[in-house]
Design a protein around this motif. Sequence first.
Motif, PDB file in Angstrom:
ATOM      1  N   GLY A  75     115.631   2.542 -45.921  1.00 57.73           N
ATOM      2  CA  GLY A  75     114.512   1.680 -46.241  1.00 57.73           C
ATOM      3  C   GLY A  75     113.297   1.997 -45.389  1.00 57.73           C
ATOM      4  O   GLY A  75     113.330   2.831 -44.485  1.00 57.73           O
ATOM      5  N   LEU A  76     112.198   1.309 -45.686  1.00 58.85           N
ATOM      6  CA  LEU A  76     110.933   1.517 -44.981  1.00 58.85           C
ATOM      7  C   LEU A  76     110.721   0.435 -43.940  1.00 58.85           C
ATOM      8  O   LEU A  76     111.008  -0.746 -44.179  1.00 58.85           O
ATOM      9  CB  LEU A  76     109.765   1.490 -45.969  1.00 58.85           C
ATOM     10  N   TYR A 101     115.772   5.359 -40.859  1.00 64.97           N
ATOM     11  CA  TYR A 101     114.737   4.588 -41.548  1.00 64.97           C
ATOM     12  C   TYR A 101     113.487   5.441 -41.750  1.00 64.97           C
ATOM     13  O   TYR A 101     113.127   6.260 -40.890  1.00 64.97           O
ATOM     14  CB  TYR A 101     114.356   3.351 -40.734  1.00 64.97           C
ATOM     15  N   ALA A 102     112.834   5.227 -42.881  1.00 63.55           N
ATOM     16  CA  ALA A 102     111.491   5.776 -43.062  1.00 63.55           C
ATOM     17  C   ALA A 102     110.531   4.875 -42.297  1.00 63.55           C
ATOM     18  O   ALA A 102     110.609   3.652 -42.394  1.00 63.55           O
ATOM     19  CB  ALA A 102     111.118   5.802 -44.543  1.00 63.55           C
ATOM     20  N   SER A 122     105.993   0.130 -49.919  1.00 65.35           N
ATOM     21  CA  SER A 122     107.349   0.684 -50.068  1.00 65.35           C
ATOM     22  C   SER A 122     107.548   1.464 -51.364  1.00 65.35           C
ATOM     23  O   SER A 122     108.044   2.602 -51.322  1.00 65.35           O
ATOM     24  CB  SER A 122     108.395  -0.431 -49.963  1.00 65.35           C
ATOM     25  N   LEU A 167     108.318   5.399 -50.633  1.00 67.92           N
ATOM     26  CA  LEU A 167     109.693   5.844 -50.900  1.00 67.92           C
ATOM     27  C   LEU A 167     109.793   6.594 -52.220  1.00 67.92           C
ATOM     28  O   LEU A 167     110.623   7.489 -52.362  1.00 67.92           O
ATOM     29  CB  LEU A 167     110.641   4.643 -50.879  1.00 67.92           C
ATOM     30  N   ARG A 215     110.966   6.365 -55.350  1.00 72.03           N
ATOM     31  CA  ARG A 215     112.341   6.649 -55.772  1.00 72.03           C
ATOM     32  C   ARG A 215     112.498   6.918 -57.257  1.00 72.03           C
ATOM     33  O   ARG A 215     113.550   7.374 -57.690  1.00 72.03           O
ATOM     34  CB  ARG A 215     113.231   5.492 -55.342  1.00 72.03           C
ATOM     35  N   ARG A 241     106.209  13.177 -52.623  1.00 73.62           N
ATOM     36  CA  ARG A 241     107.657  12.953 -52.520  1.00 73.62           C
ATOM     37  C   ARG A 241     108.337  13.990 -51.636  1.00 73.62           C
ATOM     38  O   ARG A 241     109.327  13.701 -50.963  1.00 73.62           O
ATOM     39  CB  ARG A 241     108.282  12.959 -53.915  1.00 73.62           C
ATOM     40  N   ARG A 272     109.346  10.482 -42.887  1.00 73.48           N
ATOM     41  CA  ARG A 272     110.557  10.309 -43.685  1.00 73.48           C
ATOM     42  C   ARG A 272     111.763  10.797 -42.870  1.00 73.48           C
ATOM     43  O   ARG A 272     111.660  11.782 -42.141  1.00 73.48           O
ATOM     44  CB  ARG A 272     110.426  11.126 -44.976  1.00 73.48           C
TER      45      ARG A 272
END
Length: 486
Positions: free
Chosen positions: A20-21, A112-113, A128, A132, A134, A154, A191
Amino acid sequence: PLDGELEPALARAAPGGPGGLVVLTFGDKGYFAALSNFVAHARAAGVPYLVGAVDADAFRELTLHGATAYLTPLARDAAYAFNPSNSHDSNSWVRFARMRTGEVARIVRLGYAVMHSDTDVAWLRDPSPFLLCRDAASDAAGGGAAGARCSALREADVAVSSDNMSPGEDLRIGAAYAAGGTLNTGLLFVRPTAAGTAFATRWHETVSSPPPGKRFAPPGCCTSDQQVFGRMVRVGGGYPGLAPPAGAPTGGRLLRADGNLTLGSLPLALFMNGHSYFVQRAHERLGVAPFAVHATYTLDTHEGGAKAQRFREAGLWRADPPPPQGERFLAYNFSEPPEVAARRAEYARRGLSAANVDVHLSALEAYVAELRDALALARALGRTLLLPRWTCWCDRMWAGSDDIFRFGCMYPGAQDGNFVPFPCPMDHILSPAAWAKAGVGHRDAAFLDTLAERGVRPVEVLLLPRAQHRALLARPRVALLDALPL
């Protein structure tokens, strides 16, 4: 309950665990107002934030107000006192920079990011989904513009914000535009990839123990962790030492991809610096919703008070106490001074722009004259003065070497925004620090908006020359109302 340890605070900030961020900032009790503003915005926006307290007092106050915080290593050293001076040359600052980079690396190593954020940042949206990135739907989080798609970042192990002046050019050109400017680690995303983790660790090690030679060690360099970062990511002997990967599309976000590190540039339109947001109001022109506003490019003292003032004027300051019960205010309407209108008309007749120093200085003289009278009236009436929203016809220079006159009275690099005239920040006309030192009570125009939101309606008063006032009073009431110049 939070006990000062990192792990429980991380669990609260990012309950999903590693992957997670975490939006991470640091501060001590002396910065509590800025920390309070940071936390208030982060909470309102649903941002997964975490505050590293630099002293025990800050941790106690933060947790007392329900904020998510932990004790950094410096907070456990009773002899440490933080000195946030802009010179960044004190032993206190060096120790802070070592601690800060070490904590970023530590949390990244936990999986963690991390979005490292200075305290003078107001978070307006949760980043987020964008950071992230995703799924394909996350591209919409940036607003859809080609230069603001998360998919363009990314692959980045690290992504950094910029002090460049044109959000529009940054969206259009992308990383190639950002490469030539100053990289600002006040908004820095790391990241937890192998390369991202290795870089965060190496950044901390280089800050803590600069290798010999002028590249990283004083006096050749460096007085801040940001400068160390810039030297680390720029490769080769020349400047900028960054180049988008071969074949990268226009508007791409990657500054460097060489097998050791993939470095990206955060879109300036989404992670805005102070000039872009407070002066240019580029978000309004571009139709974007920024994730964050970083209060850089303030004038006056460049310290916390100047930054708080910019946030107040934009309606983004959440750390002031409510006004005392029964406090009364005096607001005066701003209208264009006749001498300014005459000068503008003359330039228009000659086919020239009114965005010049002649019109601007004429406006400043008129504003200060009006302000003098309004301050005297407010003092005589026992009221707090509400400053108006003045109009500036020329940007104010950061330094004497900044030649704004060849760029339509706009800061060099920002002229594509064509933002003149613009609503003046207080520090373009007055010194907020000097007013604070003199104890001159005042509120900003944005405060009047908050009164309206609370249902407070001002009583309008018209000031007239004495002779006109006496002549009007001699008229019958109906004729008097018809004669008033409303």
